[in-house]
Design a protein around this motif. Structure first.
Motif, PDB file in Angstrom:
ATOM      1  N   GLU A 151       0.843  -1.194   0.000  1.00  0.00           N
ATOM      2  CA  GLU A 151       0.000   0.000   0.000  1.00  0.00           C
ATOM      3  C   GLU A 151       0.883   1.251   0.000  1.00  0.00           C
ATOM      4  O   GLU A 151       2.003   1.236   0.520  1.00  0.00           O
ATOM      5  CB  GLU A 151      -0.908   0.024   1.231  1.00  0.00           C
ATOM      6  CG  GLU A 151      -1.797  -1.198   1.381  1.00  0.00           C
ATOM      7  CD  GLU A 151      -2.841  -1.309   0.289  1.00  0.00           C
ATOM      8  OE1 GLU A 151      -3.237  -0.254  -0.265  1.00  0.00           O
ATOM      9  OE2 GLU A 151      -3.268  -2.439  -0.005  1.00  0.00           O
ATOM     10  N   MET A 152       0.365   2.332  -0.569  1.00  0.00           N
ATOM     11  CA  MET A 152       1.112   3.577  -0.551  1.00  0.00           C
ATOM     12  C   MET A 152       0.987   4.270   0.793  1.00  0.00           C
ATOM     13  O   MET A 152      -0.096   4.351   1.368  1.00  0.00           O
ATOM     14  CB  MET A 152       0.613   4.525  -1.662  1.00  0.00           C
ATOM     15  CG  MET A 152       1.236   4.255  -3.009  1.00  0.00           C
ATOM     16  SD  MET A 152       0.690   5.436  -4.272  1.00  0.00           S
ATOM     17  CE  MET A 152       1.152   7.009  -3.518  1.00  0.00           C
ATOM     18  N   ALA A 153       2.107   4.779   1.290  1.00  0.00           N
ATOM     19  CA  ALA A 153       2.112   5.566   2.525  1.00  0.00           C
ATOM     20  C   ALA A 153       1.996   7.046   2.168  1.00  0.00           C
ATOM     21  O   ALA A 153       2.011   7.429   0.994  1.00  0.00           O
ATOM     22  CB  ALA A 153       3.395   5.297   3.302  1.00  0.00           C
ATOM     23  N   SER A 154       1.880   7.882   3.179  1.00  0.00           N
ATOM     24  CA  SER A 154       1.836   9.324   2.948  1.00  0.00           C
ATOM     25  C   SER A 154       3.205   9.814   2.461  1.00  0.00           C
ATOM     26  O   SER A 154       4.220   9.136   2.657  1.00  0.00           O
ATOM     27  CB  SER A 154       1.437  10.059   4.230  1.00  0.00           C
ATOM     28  OG  SER A 154       2.383   9.780   5.266  1.00  0.00           O
ATOM     29  N   PHE A 155       3.214  10.967   1.821  1.00  0.00           N
ATOM     30  CA  PHE A 155       4.453  11.538   1.297  1.00  0.00           C
ATOM     31  C   PHE A 155       5.053  12.512   2.301  1.00  0.00           C
ATOM     32  O   PHE A 155       4.347  13.294   2.929  1.00  0.00           O
ATOM     33  CB  PHE A 155       4.187  12.286  -0.008  1.00  0.00           C
ATOM     34  CG  PHE A 155       3.950  11.395  -1.200  1.00  0.00           C
ATOM     35  CD1 PHE A 155       4.115  10.022  -1.116  1.00  0.00           C
ATOM     36  CD2 PHE A 155       3.573  11.934  -2.416  1.00  0.00           C
ATOM     37  CE1 PHE A 155       3.911   9.199  -2.213  1.00  0.00           C
ATOM     38  CE2 PHE A 155       3.359  11.128  -3.521  1.00  0.00           C
ATOM     39  CZ  PHE A 155       3.534   9.763  -3.423  1.00  0.00           C
ATOM     40  N   LYS A 156       6.370  12.486   2.421  1.00  0.00           N
ATOM     41  CA  LYS A 156       7.088  13.464   3.232  1.00  0.00           C
ATOM     42  C   LYS A 156       7.264  14.747   2.427  1.00  0.00           C
ATOM     43  O   LYS A 156       7.128  14.766   1.199  1.00  0.00           O
ATOM     44  CB  LYS A 156       8.429  12.900   3.678  1.00  0.00           C
ATOM     45  CG  LYS A 156       8.311  11.604   4.486  1.00  0.00           C
ATOM     46  CD  LYS A 156       9.661  11.087   4.920  1.00  0.00           C
ATOM     47  CE  LYS A 156       9.545   9.714   5.575  1.00  0.00           C
ATOM     48  NZ  LYS A 156       8.674   9.718   6.757  1.00  0.00           N
ATOM     49  N   LYS A 157       7.608  15.831   3.112  1.00  0.00           N
ATOM     50  CA  LYS A 157       7.617  17.149   2.479  1.00  0.00           C
ATOM     51  C   LYS A 157       8.858  17.444   1.642  1.00  0.00           C
ATOM     52  O   LYS A 157       8.838  18.313   0.772  1.00  0.00           O
ATOM     53  CB  LYS A 157       7.486  18.240   3.553  1.00  0.00           C
ATOM     54  CG  LYS A 157       6.168  18.234   4.292  1.00  0.00           C
ATOM     55  CD  LYS A 157       6.110  19.402   5.284  1.00  0.00           C
ATOM     56  CE  LYS A 157       4.776  19.436   6.018  1.00  0.00           C
ATOM     57  NZ  LYS A 157       4.685  20.607   6.933  1.00  0.00           N
ATOM     58  N   GLY A 158       9.957  16.747   1.920  1.00  0.00           N
ATOM     59  CA  GLY A 158      11.244  17.131   1.352  1.00  0.00           C
ATOM     60  C   GLY A 158      11.267  17.256  -0.162  1.00  0.00           C
ATOM     61  O   GLY A 158      11.833  18.207  -0.713  1.00  0.00           O
ATOM     62  N   ALA A 159      10.645  16.315  -0.862  1.00  0.00           N
ATOM     63  CA  ALA A 159      10.661  16.332  -2.324  1.00  0.00           C
ATOM     64  C   ALA A 159      10.015  17.588  -2.870  1.00  0.00           C
ATOM     65  O   ALA A 159      10.486  18.185  -3.859  1.00  0.00           O
ATOM     66  CB  ALA A 159       9.928  15.104  -2.863  1.00  0.00           C
ATOM     67  N   PHE A 160       8.968  18.027  -2.228  1.00  0.00           N
ATOM     68  CA  PHE A 160       8.213  19.179  -2.713  1.00  0.00           C
ATOM     69  C   PHE A 160       8.909  20.486  -2.352  1.00  0.00           C
ATOM     70  O   PHE A 160       8.858  21.457  -3.113  1.00  0.00           O
ATOM     71  CB  PHE A 160       6.790  19.100  -2.166  1.00  0.00           C
ATOM     72  CG  PHE A 160       6.174  17.766  -2.470  1.00  0.00           C
ATOM     73  CD1 PHE A 160       5.639  17.497  -3.715  1.00  0.00           C
ATOM     74  CD2 PHE A 160       6.204  16.741  -1.529  1.00  0.00           C
ATOM     75  CE1 PHE A 160       5.122  16.251  -4.023  1.00  0.00           C
ATOM     76  CE2 PHE A 160       5.688  15.496  -1.820  1.00  0.00           C
ATOM     77  CZ  PHE A 160       5.145  15.244  -3.079  1.00  0.00           C
ATOM     78  N   ARG A 161       9.608  20.459  -1.231  1.00  0.00           N
ATOM     79  CA  ARG A 161      10.438  21.613  -0.872  1.00  0.00           C
ATOM     80  C   ARG A 161      11.553  21.784  -1.898  1.00  0.00           C
ATOM     81  O   ARG A 161      11.850  22.905  -2.339  1.00  0.00           O
ATOM     82  CB  ARG A 161      11.008  21.435   0.531  1.00  0.00           C
ATOM     83  CG  ARG A 161      11.850  22.622   1.015  1.00  0.00           C
ATOM     84  CD  ARG A 161      12.379  22.406   2.409  1.00  0.00           C
ATOM     85  NE  ARG A 161      11.306  22.412   3.399  1.00  0.00           N
ATOM     86  CZ  ARG A 161      10.880  21.357   4.066  1.00  0.00           C
ATOM     87  NH1 ARG A 161      11.440  20.166   3.838  1.00  0.00           N
ATOM     88  NH2 ARG A 161       9.914  21.451   4.948  1.00  0.00           N
ATOM     89  N   ILE A 162      12.179  20.677  -2.299  1.00  0.00           N
ATOM     90  CA  ILE A 162      13.250  20.728  -3.296  1.00  0.00           C
ATOM     91  C   ILE A 162      12.719  21.252  -4.630  1.00  0.00           C
ATOM     92  O   ILE A 162      13.338  22.108  -5.278  1.00  0.00           O
ATOM     93  CB  ILE A 162      13.871  19.330  -3.472  1.00  0.00           C
ATOM     94  CG1 ILE A 162      14.723  18.976  -2.241  1.00  0.00           C
ATOM     95  CG2 ILE A 162      14.723  19.258  -4.746  1.00  0.00           C
ATOM     96  CD1 ILE A 162      15.208  17.547  -2.228  1.00  0.00           C
TER      97      ILE A 162
END
Length: 238
Positions: A151-162
Motif C-alpha cells: 500500500e502507498m504511505a503518505s508523502f514526506k515534504k522534502g521532495a516538494f520543498r526541493i
C-alpha cells in the motif's frame, strides 16, 4: 526465481565500471552503463517493463520525478522509464557499501541522512544544485522507504520543498508490479509484469513553501489513483 545476492554482485560490477568512467569524465558512457545495468536488473528479475506516457516528457527540460516506492526494482524502472539523465536521493546507509559508495559519489547521487539535522539539509541542497548544473533531473521517492504491505504511505515534504525551492516542475510516476516481483527484505525475486505510468507535468512556477502541503496532496492523489486502478489489472496477468 532468482536469489537477491545475484543482483548485489551485478550492481557491484556495474558500480566499478561507472566509477572508472566518472573519473575519466565520460558522462555519456556513465548514463549508458546505468541504463544497461537497469535493463540487466529488470531482465534478471524475470520482469517485463512497459512504460506509458513517456511522450509527456520534454527531454530538453529538468524535473523532479516523484514516484511511489515498492521495491529495489523501482530505481532501475525509473532510469528506463524516463530515458533521461537522472540522479536519485539515496539514504546514508547505502554510502557505507564499498565500491557502491565511490560510484554514487562519483556520479552525483545525493546523500540523505534522515537524522542529520540542519547539516544534511545543506548537503542535500548542494547535491541538488550540482545535479542541476550538470543538466540532470532528480528521482525522489517521498514515502521515504519501500512499502511493507504493497500500500502507498503518505508523502514526506522534502521532495516538494526541493521542487519549489529549485523551480523544478514535478512529473509524477506511478509504479505497479515491483512489490509483487521483489518484496522488501525478501531474498527471493519472483518477477512478473511491471508497469510505469508517467503523468502530466505539474508546474511549480509561482508556488512558495506555503504551498508544500497542497502540492504534496495533489501528487499523492495522482499517483495513488493510478496505482489502485492498475494493480488489480496487473495482478490478473501474473
Amino acid at each position: 526465481m532468482v536469489l537477491a545476492p545475484v543482483f548485489v554482485l551485478g550492481t557491484l560490477v556495474a558500480s566499478s565500471i561507472v566509477f572508472v568512467l566518472a573519473v575519466l569524465n565520460r558522462t555519456d558512457a556513465v548514463d549508458r552503463v546505468i541504463r544497461s545495468w537497469s535493463r540487466f536488473f529488470i531482465a534478471l528479475a524475470g520482469s517485463d517493463l512497459v512504460t506509458e506516457g513517456r511522450e509527456r516528457v520534454d527531454r530538453s527540460g529538468q524535473y523532479v520525478f516523484i514516484a511511489n516506492h515498492l521495491s529495489n526494482l523501482d530505481i532501475p524502472v525509473m532510469f528506463l522509464a524516463t530515458e533521461m539523465p537522472i540522479r536519485y536521493l539515496a539514504k546514508a546507509e547505502l554510502f557505507k557499501i564499498p565500491i557502491f559508495k565511490q560510484a554514487m559519489e562519483a556520479i552525483g547521487i545525493v546523500r540523505v541522512d534522515r537524522i542529520g539535522g540542519a547539516a544534511i539539509h545543506y548537503e542535500v541542497n548542494e547535491g541538488v544544485n550540482a545535479a542541476r548544473e550538470r543538466g540532470d533531473s532528480l528521482i525522489i521517492f517521498p514515502e521515504g522507504t519501500r512499502s511493507a504491505n504493497g500500500e502507498m504511505a503518505s508523502f514526506k515534504k522534502g521532495a516538494f520543498r526541493i521542487a519549489i525551492a529549485n523551480q523544478l516542475d514535478i512529473i509524477p510516476v506511478t509504479i505497479v508490479g515491483t512489490w509483487e516481483a521483489w518484496r522488501p527484505h525478501s531474498k527471493i525475486v519472483i518477477g512478473g509484469p511491471v508497469r510505469a505510468y508517467i503523468h502530466e507535468r505539474i508546474p511549480v512556477e509561482g508556488l512558495t513553501l506555503a504551498d508544500i502541503d497542497s502540492l504534496r496532496e495533489q501528487v499523492h492523489t495522482v499517483i495513488n489513483k493510478e496505482y489502485e486502478a492498475q494493480r488489480e489489472v496487473l495482478s490478473a496477468e501474473r
